[in-house]
Design an enzyme around this catalytic site. Structure first.
Site: not given
Ligand SMILES: [Zn+2]
Ligand SMILES: [Zn+2]
Lengths: 429, 310
Positions: A69-71, A159, A239, A285, A312, A316
């Site tokens: 996740h590069l946001r 996702d 995952h 998660n 993953d 944050h």
């Molecule tokens: Zn996920």
């Molecule tokens: Zn993910």
């Protein structure tokens, strides 16, 4: 024209079944030659290019992270394409599949274009956008998959959320067949996981933190396998975290179902014991599960049931993490710690080197349909050079990621990236 | 007067306490209980100390008990009712903690709906932190007062059969008491509807039963937990009526229990739901002893944590 010569390293390239001492010649961003060490005539390249002495080091194809996740766009205070790809190359990754749950979500070509443009200007690594499965990631109607494919997405995934509607999931697996792209499924029955914040088991019983049962994952893995079987679509399970999930995938593969799967370094390393002190950095998660699950994941990796290790990587900030455990966001960063955590499985003799590197290079390339993940003549020169014996301590203030949410802070690690080369250019080290 | 046997900054849970520490607190509490029977119900032990009650959940009883305990030890007590919704307004638990730190209190008593919240606070504060209940996690002073109440009556804890009845999954009282009684050598059985007993609880060393009538036949102590009325919405309980028939303690069910059984309840009671009025007011019930012992235990905790000397 100038060459780049990587000299005398131990090349491990699972696609070509190579493990030995080789010299690699890179020219115009591509692999020009791979020669047995010492075969290169003495002065051939002198004065014409740069030589990297890789003696005593391992040379592998640049790693491909098919789940991060590069946001950007939308949450640039957590990570940007620039900081995320910089962290990636520091961790030995040269290509990243960027998940679609940005703000706005990547459900149309204009968002995909934005990501690709930004990556071409500021990205240190190759960025491969993932499109959503459903419009607005709402789980209600399919995105224009053709438009997204043309714009350059490599897979579809909601996702961050599960596609709860089985009919929508069925049609997604069916429709995507026309584009030969995988559907990456975050398997979670959100009715079963409910308000859960950690794995349901002894630790949830003791801490009073709400648990989510393993079954919230496994019932969805079971459902998705059934739908992949029905449709013949390409299913990739994100995952995997449960022993029974691994078992379901193993059985499905034996039956010939078109399914692949990934596991994260943190699920291979930690159990729910890590949340006993209410460390929000360990909130993730799917949650960290029990020791039996962790064992099963490693076994699944060894026997080939699990194809890929993916980070993953989920940055944050303190705003999301420096709060009560219940209120904290799920996710941890992983790009810069992944290699060392993976190598620890090697050092503990749980997996052999070639099988391990395959899960980080060849297999994700195959699933995403990339002509990368190997150091074959003519391939783009994405390369990581590793010192397998280097020892280091995870100091979050020294990580390149914009965020510091990792439960591995302070851990002593073995094995580190020395140099990373993307499209023939040294971008790290 | 009393040797200070507890060398820790905080009381976060029964899990942290050693058997010796538990015994030391109970011993101190027994001695301090006498203070509340005096004409002038005050000792000067903690004069000049400041104790802040920080409650993110409304609880008049527990807060009052802590406040009174502080005052009887001559400490200054301040109550802050923060709503957990101040977090929604942007002020985090961390901000609140930092603000308190600036006021330099000697102890902060915290109740919060989220498990682990006192642990977060304790890492930031130099002052002592007392957990007055964190979500479904722990409520150590409740367990200590229950231990004290049982010990007073039974003269021992070791070897007793304790039966805890109700919503175990969501109960901090259950968790702290399981740990406290187990550490003190008692046997613990938890009883309730299967939907209200968490998997893995057996690993805490307790027996699990779904049958109240059967499970109290050998009980020395029955602890009834308060059932949250919200639990019947959702899938956990079909109805309070059914709950009360199966798991409510009434005189009829009590007939099968030993004659010297004692009954505890952390309060507030749902009369007619988990406990019938006849049982609550019967001689078996030690509910009011629990309240007065709660005060003594909290005085003892302040004494030990704030290093009271005489
Ligand atoms: Zn996920
Ligand atoms: Zn993910």
């Amino acid at each position: 024209m100038s060459f780049l010569l990587i000299k005398g390293g131990r090349l491990i390239d699972p696609l070509q079944a190579v493990d030995g001492l080789y010299d690699i010649v890179v020219e115009k961003g591509r692999v020009k030659d791979v020669l047995k060490a010492g075969m290169l005539a003495g002065n051939d390249l002198k004065n014409k290019g740069k030589v990297i002495d890789a003696e005593g080091l391992w040379v592998i194809p640049g790693m491909i992270d098919m789940h991060c996740h590069l946001r950007e766009p939308g949450e640039e205070y957590k990570e940007t394409i620039k900081t995320g790809t910089t962290a990636a190359v520091a961790g030995g990754y040269t290509s990243l599949a960027a998940m679609a749950n940005t703000i706005p979500v990547n459900d149309n070509a204009s968002v995909t274009d934005f990501i690709l443009n930004k990556a071409s200007v500021e990205g240190a690594a190759n960025v491969l956008p993932v499109g959503t499965v459903t419009r607005g990631m709402k789980g209600e109607s399919l995105v224009d998959m053709g438009e997204l494919k043309d714009a350059g997405v490599v897979a579809f995934s909601d996702d961050g959320r599960a596609v709860m509607n089985s009919e929508i999931m069925r049609r997604a697996l069916e429709y995507s067949k026309a584009f030969d792209l995988p559907i990456i499924s975050h398997c979670e029955d959100t009715n079963l996981s409910g308000a859960g914040v950690i794995h349901e088991g002894y630790v949830s019983a003791v801490t009073g933190l709400k648990g989510m049962p393993s079954e919230s994952e496994t019932v969805m893995i079971g459902r998705d396998i059934a739908l992949a079987e029905l449709t013949g679509g390409r299913l990739h399970i994100a995952h995997v975290s449960t022993a029974y999930g691994v078992e379901l995938i193993r059985e499905a593969k034996a039956r010939g179902v078109n399914v692949t799967a990934e596991v994260t370094p943190h699920h291979l390393t930690l159990t729910d014991d890590a949340v006993r002190g209410f460390d929000t950095a360990a909130k993730v998660n799917p949650p960290l599960r029990g020791e039996k699950d962790r064992e099963a994941l490693i076994n699944g990796l060894e026997d080939g049931t699990i194809d890929v290790i993916a980070t993953d990587h989920a940055p944050h900030s303190l705003v999301e993490k420096d709060v009560e455990f219940d209120a904290a966001s799920s996710g941890m960063i992983g790009l810069e710690t992944s290699l060392s955590l993976c190598l620890s499985l090697l050092f503990k003799k749980r997996i052999n080197l070639s099988a391990l590197i395959e899960k980080l290079t060849k297999n994700p390339a195959r699933i995403l349909g990339l002509e990368r993940g190997a150091l074959k003549k003519g391939f783009k020169a994405d390369i990581a050079i590793i010192d397998p014996n280097a020892e280091w301590v995870v100091d979050t203030s020294k990580l390149y990621s914009k965020s510091a949410n990792t439960p591995f802070r302070g851990w002593k690690m073995r094995g580190r990236v020395v140099k990373t080369i993307v499209n023939g250019k040294v971008v790290y080290g | 007067m009393i040797d200070n046997a507890i060398k820790r900054k905080d009381l976060l849970g029964m899990d942290d306490l050693t058997v010796d520490e538990i015994e030391a607190v109970l011993e101190t509490a027994e001695k301090l209980k006498e203070v509340s029977q005096r004409d002038i119900k005050k000792v000067p032990t903690l004069r000049g100390k400041t104790i802040i009650n920080l409650f993110f959940e409304p609880s008049t009883r527990t807060r009052t008990s802590f406040e009174l305990a502080a005052k009887r030890m001559s400490a200054d007590a301040i109550n802050i009712s923060a709503s957990a919704s101040s977090v929604v307004k942007g002020e985090t638990l961390i901000d609140t903690a930092m603000n308190l730190e600036a006021m330099n209190p000697d102890a902060v008593v915290i109740r919060h709906p989220s498990p682990g919240a006192p642990h977060i606070i304790s890492r930031l504060l130099k002052s002592s932190v007392v957990n007055a209940g964190d979500g479904a996690h722990e409520h150590p002073t409740q367990a200590l007062l229950d231990l004290m109440t049982v010990k007073e009556k039974k003269k021992r804890l070791s070897g007793l059969q304790v039966v805890i009845v109700g919503d175990i999954t969501h109960s901090r009282v259950a968790r702290s008491n399981i740990i406290g009684f187990k550490k003190s050598g008692a046997k613990v059985r938890v009883v309730g509807a299967p939907t209200l007993i968490p998997y893995g609880i057996e690993n805490m060393g307790v027996q699990v039963s779904y049958d109240l009538k059967e499970s109290i036949k050998d009980a020395d102590v029955i602890m009834m937990l308060r059932i949250q009325r919200e639990r019947q919405e959702g899938a956990l309980l079909p109805s309070l009526r059914e709950y009360s028939i199966r798991y409510g303690l009434d005189m009829e069910k009590l007939e099968d229990a030993p004659k010297d059984v004692i009954i505890l309840h952390p309060g507030p009671l749902n009369r007619g739901v988990e406990i019938s009025p006849e049982v609550a007011d019967s001689p078996y019930s030690l509910i009011l002893n629990q309240v007065s012992n709660g005060l003594a235990v909290r005085m003892a905790i302040f004494y030990h944590l704030l290093g009271g000397k005489e």
